[in-house]
Design a protein around this motif. Structure first.
Motif, PDB file in Angstrom:
ATOM      1  N   THR A 104       1.066   2.526   2.549  1.00 37.19           N
ATOM      2  CA  THR A 104       2.396   2.518   3.168  1.00 37.19           C
ATOM      3  C   THR A 104       2.332   2.119   4.635  1.00 37.19           C
ATOM      4  N   MET A 105       1.135   1.869   5.181  1.00 40.23           N
ATOM      5  CA  MET A 105       0.982   1.523   6.589  1.00 40.23           C
ATOM      6  C   MET A 105       0.345   0.139   6.711  1.00 40.23           C
ATOM      7  N   TYR A 106       0.977  -0.725   7.492  1.00 42.52           N
ATOM      8  CA  TYR A 106       0.518  -2.106   7.629  1.00 42.52           C
ATOM      9  C   TYR A 106       0.512  -2.523   9.095  1.00 42.52           C
ATOM     10  N   ASP A 107      -0.208  -3.600   9.350  1.00 41.71           N
ATOM     11  CA  ASP A 107      -0.073  -4.257  10.649  1.00 41.71           C
ATOM     12  C   ASP A 107       1.238  -5.036  10.698  1.00 41.71           C
ATOM     13  N   VAL A 108       1.473  -5.843   9.660  1.00 44.00           N
ATOM     14  CA  VAL A 108       2.647  -6.712   9.617  1.00 44.00           C
ATOM     15  C   VAL A 108       3.355  -6.533   8.281  1.00 44.00           C
ATOM     16  N   ILE A 109       4.655  -6.336   8.322  1.00 46.57           N
ATOM     17  CA  ILE A 109       5.474  -6.359   7.109  1.00 46.57           C
ATOM     18  C   ILE A 109       6.480  -7.492   7.239  1.00 46.57           C
ATOM     19  N   VAL A 110       6.477  -8.371   6.238  1.00 54.34           N
ATOM     20  CA  VAL A 110       7.391  -9.509   6.177  1.00 54.34           C
ATOM     21  C   VAL A 110       8.443  -9.201   5.128  1.00 54.34           C
ATOM     22  N   ILE A 111       9.700  -9.267   5.517  1.00 51.99           N
ATOM     23  CA  ILE A 111      10.780  -8.963   4.585  1.00 51.99           C
ATOM     24  C   ILE A 111      11.468 -10.257   4.192  1.00 51.99           C
ATOM     25  N   GLY A 112      11.313 -10.637   2.928  1.00 54.08           N
ATOM     26  CA  GLY A 112      11.875 -11.870   2.402  1.00 54.08           C
ATOM     27  C   GLY A 112      10.778 -12.824   1.995  1.00 54.08           C
ATOM     28  N   GLY A 113      10.706 -13.122   0.685  1.00 51.34           N
ATOM     29  CA  GLY A 113       9.627 -13.948   0.163  1.00 51.34           C
ATOM     30  C   GLY A 113      10.014 -15.389  -0.069  1.00 51.34           C
ATOM     31  N   GLY A 114      10.872 -15.934   0.806  1.00 47.60           N
ATOM     32  CA  GLY A 114      11.194 -17.353   0.747  1.00 47.60           C
ATOM     33  C   GLY A 114      10.164 -18.172   1.508  1.00 47.60           C
TER      34      GLY A 114
ATOM     35  N   GLY B 226      -1.923 -12.886   7.512  1.00 54.48           N
ATOM     36  CA  GLY B 226      -3.075 -12.501   6.707  1.00 54.48           C
ATOM     37  C   GLY B 226      -4.337 -13.243   7.099  1.00 54.48           C
ATOM     38  N   ARG B 227      -4.197 -14.527   7.389  1.00 61.47           N
ATOM     39  CA  ARG B 227      -5.371 -15.314   7.795  1.00 61.47           C
ATOM     40  C   ARG B 227      -5.902 -14.899   9.152  1.00 61.47           C
ATOM     41  N   GLN B 228      -5.087 -14.186   9.916  1.00 64.49           N
ATOM     42  CA  GLN B 228      -5.543 -13.632  11.190  1.00 64.49           C
ATOM     43  C   GLN B 228      -6.077 -12.207  11.032  1.00 64.49           C
ATOM     44  N   GLN B 229      -6.423 -11.869   9.785  1.00 64.36           N
ATOM     45  CA  GLN B 229      -7.019 -10.567   9.447  1.00 64.36           C
ATOM     46  C   GLN B 229      -6.094  -9.389   9.710  1.00 64.36           C
ATOM     47  N   MET B 230      -4.799  -9.623   9.649  1.00 62.66           N
ATOM     48  CA  MET B 230      -3.851  -8.528   9.746  1.00 62.66           C
ATOM     49  C   MET B 230      -3.571  -7.972   8.349  1.00 62.66           C
ATOM     50  N   LYS B 231      -3.500  -6.645   8.246  1.00 62.09           N
ATOM     51  CA  LYS B 231      -3.115  -6.040   6.972  1.00 62.09           C
ATOM     52  C   LYS B 231      -1.625  -6.287   6.797  1.00 62.09           C
ATOM     53  N   THR B 232      -1.273  -7.117   5.829  1.00 66.97           N
ATOM     54  CA  THR B 232       0.073  -7.681   5.743  1.00 66.97           C
ATOM     55  C   THR B 232       0.681  -7.414   4.377  1.00 66.97           C
ATOM     56  N   LEU B 233       1.979  -7.138   4.392  1.00 67.38           N
ATOM     57  CA  LEU B 233       2.762  -6.960   3.168  1.00 67.38           C
ATOM     58  C   LEU B 233       3.966  -7.878   3.221  1.00 67.38           C
TER      59      LEU B 233
ATOM     60  N   ARG C 117      10.593   4.038  -1.299  1.00 68.78           N
ATOM     61  CA  ARG C 117       9.387   4.347  -0.533  1.00 68.78           C
ATOM     62  C   ARG C 117       9.577   3.883   0.901  1.00 68.78           C
ATOM     63  N   LYS C 118       8.920   4.560   1.804  1.00 68.50           N
ATOM     64  CA  LYS C 118       9.007   4.251   3.226  1.00 68.50           C
ATOM     65  C   LYS C 118       7.722   3.557   3.655  1.00 68.50           C
ATOM     66  N   LEU C 119       7.863   2.419   4.333  1.00 72.61           N
ATOM     67  CA  LEU C 119       6.721   1.608   4.746  1.00 72.61           C
ATOM     68  C   LEU C 119       6.756   1.414   6.257  1.00 72.61           C
ATOM     69  N   THR C 120       5.599   1.527   6.886  1.00 73.87           N
ATOM     70  CA  THR C 120       5.518   1.381   8.335  1.00 73.87           C
ATOM     71  C   THR C 120       4.626   0.202   8.697  1.00 73.87           C
ATOM     72  N   ALA C 121       4.869  -0.347   9.879  1.00 77.36           N
ATOM     73  CA  ALA C 121       4.072  -1.469  10.375  1.00 77.36           C
ATOM     74  C   ALA C 121       4.134  -1.494  11.892  1.00 77.36           C
ATOM     75  N   LYS C 122       3.200  -2.246  12.471  1.00 77.73           N
ATOM     76  CA  LYS C 122       3.221  -2.437  13.923  1.00 77.73           C
ATOM     77  C   LYS C 122       4.237  -3.501  14.317  1.00 77.73           C
ATOM     78  N   VAL C 123       4.323  -4.557  13.484  1.00 78.53           N
ATOM     79  CA  VAL C 123       5.289  -5.630  13.717  1.00 78.53           C
ATOM     80  C   VAL C 123       5.975  -5.960  12.401  1.00 78.53           C
ATOM     81  N   PHE C 124       7.277  -6.206  12.463  1.00 75.54           N
ATOM     82  CA  PHE C 124       8.059  -6.594  11.293  1.00 75.54           C
ATOM     83  C   PHE C 124       8.582  -8.021  11.504  1.00 75.54           C
ATOM     84  N   ILE C 125       8.623  -8.775  10.428  1.00 79.52           N
ATOM     85  CA  ILE C 125       9.163 -10.135  10.477  1.00 79.52           C
ATOM     86  C   ILE C 125      10.333 -10.220   9.514  1.00 79.52           C
ATOM     87  N   ASP C 126      11.501 -10.558  10.051  1.00 83.89           N
ATOM     88  CA  ASP C 126      12.714 -10.677   9.251  1.00 83.89           C
ATOM     89  C   ASP C 126      12.846 -12.121   8.784  1.00 83.89           C
TER      90      ASP C 126
END
Length: 444
Positions: free
Chosen positions: A3-13, A24-31, A145-154
């Motif tokens: 439930t904890m990430y470096d980066v969470i991206v919302i929207g799979g377009g 991800g290629r910058q080794q960030m734990k990404t969802l 579920r609740k998900l946390t991240a350091k940075v979010f991308i809309d």
């Protein structure tokens, strides 16, 4: 899945896919989170086809990076012929692709970048603390579920996360908040494209003035805009003034982009419900018109209709900078450029029939500055794709898929740099970001 990430991206377009791959290629734990059971956003759910355009009007390729890598890997899988000339002549190139192959390839590339993918999931709540997003709540078949991240991308297309977080947003055109119309796209098979080509050569006056009529013997037919007399005579209750379709992905197949559903707000469930109904009614009318009146469609039939109606325009963030029409048409350059585009302003009127078009002057290329990705008031959020900071007029070019892919890669790369330096995305050193993008084959 944690439930904890470096980066969470919302929207799979397209924007979200490229943002998540870049992070991800910058080794960030990404969802990456997507509401449908497949990736691709409007490219797959709404049949937005083909991708337009990776080039400027002079034929220079101005969008590369992960976007170009996707095209090349589609080509390897038989999922795209690559960049082809736009036979309408509106832009330099179009890029046909097979949506089912793109869905699978996107998933594979995300996995290769060690990105977690969560489908069938919808962000419906954002928790903030001061100027930071603490978490997003996701609803799906498993519950919430609740998900946390350091940075979010809309990259939701509709600025959903920014809006829920309390970041300033704007909707539609500035005068009345009306948005460009919705469109239900569909495909037809058993189309005789050679017959269409012959008719264009015999009646060039029936088609868009820039149509490459003199080159149809040497170029594959990729797109058709016109059949003006037939459309006018039909007098269908659809508020547009032309026939428009694109060839492919199969040789006897076309993607029809002709419905025009006006007056609905793509952020309102009730409006979307009515828009879906009206759009599908228009599909049946248009298909019958094509079969009866357009050469080459005599044996054609509907083979596919969009999973949902296509949404051109809803909310956008108000960022640290707002890209304007003048910036686009005057080919303006910015010190904090993170992406380029050569697509003209192309506004489908919210209430009338026609298009408002303005081409890019000079070298045919304008810059998209990083500040357009950085929202006001929320410090650990970036925007990518349709919801970056622009005016209604400038939005009519940045909304196109290749531009969305490019801003997505920039957002994912910037998020990684911010996390690595322990700073907010708005504090990222633009020179370092640009250097990394250039290393990743982005044109700046």
């Amino acid at each position: 899945m944690t439930t904890m990430y470096d980066v969470i991206v919302i929207g799979g377009g397209p924007a979200g896919i490229n943002a998540a791959i870049a992070a991800g290629r910058q080794q960030m734990k990404t969802l990456i989170i997507e509401r449908y059971g497949f990736l691709g956003g409007m490219s797959t759910a709404a049949l937005v086809y083909p991708w337009m355009t990776f080039h400027n009007s002079q034929g220079d390729q101005v969008i590369k990076g992960i976007a170009q890598e996707i095209v090349e890997r589609l080509m390897e899988h038989g999922g795209s012929p690559g960049h082809l000339r736009d036979t309408i002549g509106f832009v330099y190139s179009v890029t046909p692709y097979h949506p089912e192959i793109y869905k699978v390839l996107a998933f594979e590339m995300l996995r290769e970048a060690n990105v977690d993918v969560l489908l069938h999931s919808y962000v419906d709540e954002v928790e903030t603390d001061g100027d930071r997003i603490q978490s997003v709540s996701v609803t799906g078949k498993s519950g919430r579920r609740k998900l946390t991240a350091k940075v979010f991308i809309d990259s939701s297309g509709d600025a959903d996360v920014a809006y829920l977080a309390g970041a300033p947003t704007v909707k539609g055109r500035e005068s009345d908040n009306r948005t460009q119309p919705l469109t239900m796209k569909f495909r037809m098979r058993s189309v005789d494209t050679e017959k269409i080509k012959a008719y264009i050569k015999a009646h060039p006056e029936h088609f868009y003035e820039k149509t490459l009529v003199d080159r149809l013997d040497e170029l594959p037919l990729t797109a058709v805009q016109g059949f003006y007399p037939q459309w006018e005579a039909a007098n269908l209750p659809i508020n547009r003034d032309q026939v428009l379709f694109f060839i492919g992905p199969e040789k006897d197949e076309v993607l029809v982009n002709m419905s025009r559903v006006q007056g609905y707000d793509g952020t309102k469930t009730e409006d979307l419900t009515l828009g879906e109904y009206e759009g599908r009614k228009q599909v049946l009318m248009i298909a019958e018109f094509l079969q009866k009146h357009i050469p080459g469609f005599e044996q054609a039939s509907i083979s596919n209709v969009g999973t949902q109606i296509g949404i051109r325009e809803t909310r956008r963030i108000i960022g640290q900078y707002t890209l304007t029409k003048d910036d686009v048409v005057h080919a303006r350059k910015f010190d904090d450029v993170i992406a380029k585009s050569g697509y003209p302003i192309d506004i489908h009127d919210p209430t009338k029939k026609g298009l408002q078009v303005a081409f890019v002057s000079g070298d045919g290329t304008f810059d998209i500055p990083y500040r357009c990705l950085v929202p006001q008031k929320i410090s650990n959020l970036l925007a990518a794709g349709r919801c970056i900071s622009t005016t209604h007029e400038a939005f009519a070019t940045t909304r196109l898929t290749p531009s969305a892919m490019a801003t997505g890669q920039a957002a994912g790369t910037a998020a990684a740099l911010a996390i690595r330096e322990g700073i907010s995305p708005g504090e990222v050193n633009i020179n370092v970001l640009q250097d990394q993008l250039r290393k990743d084959n982005v044109v700046l």
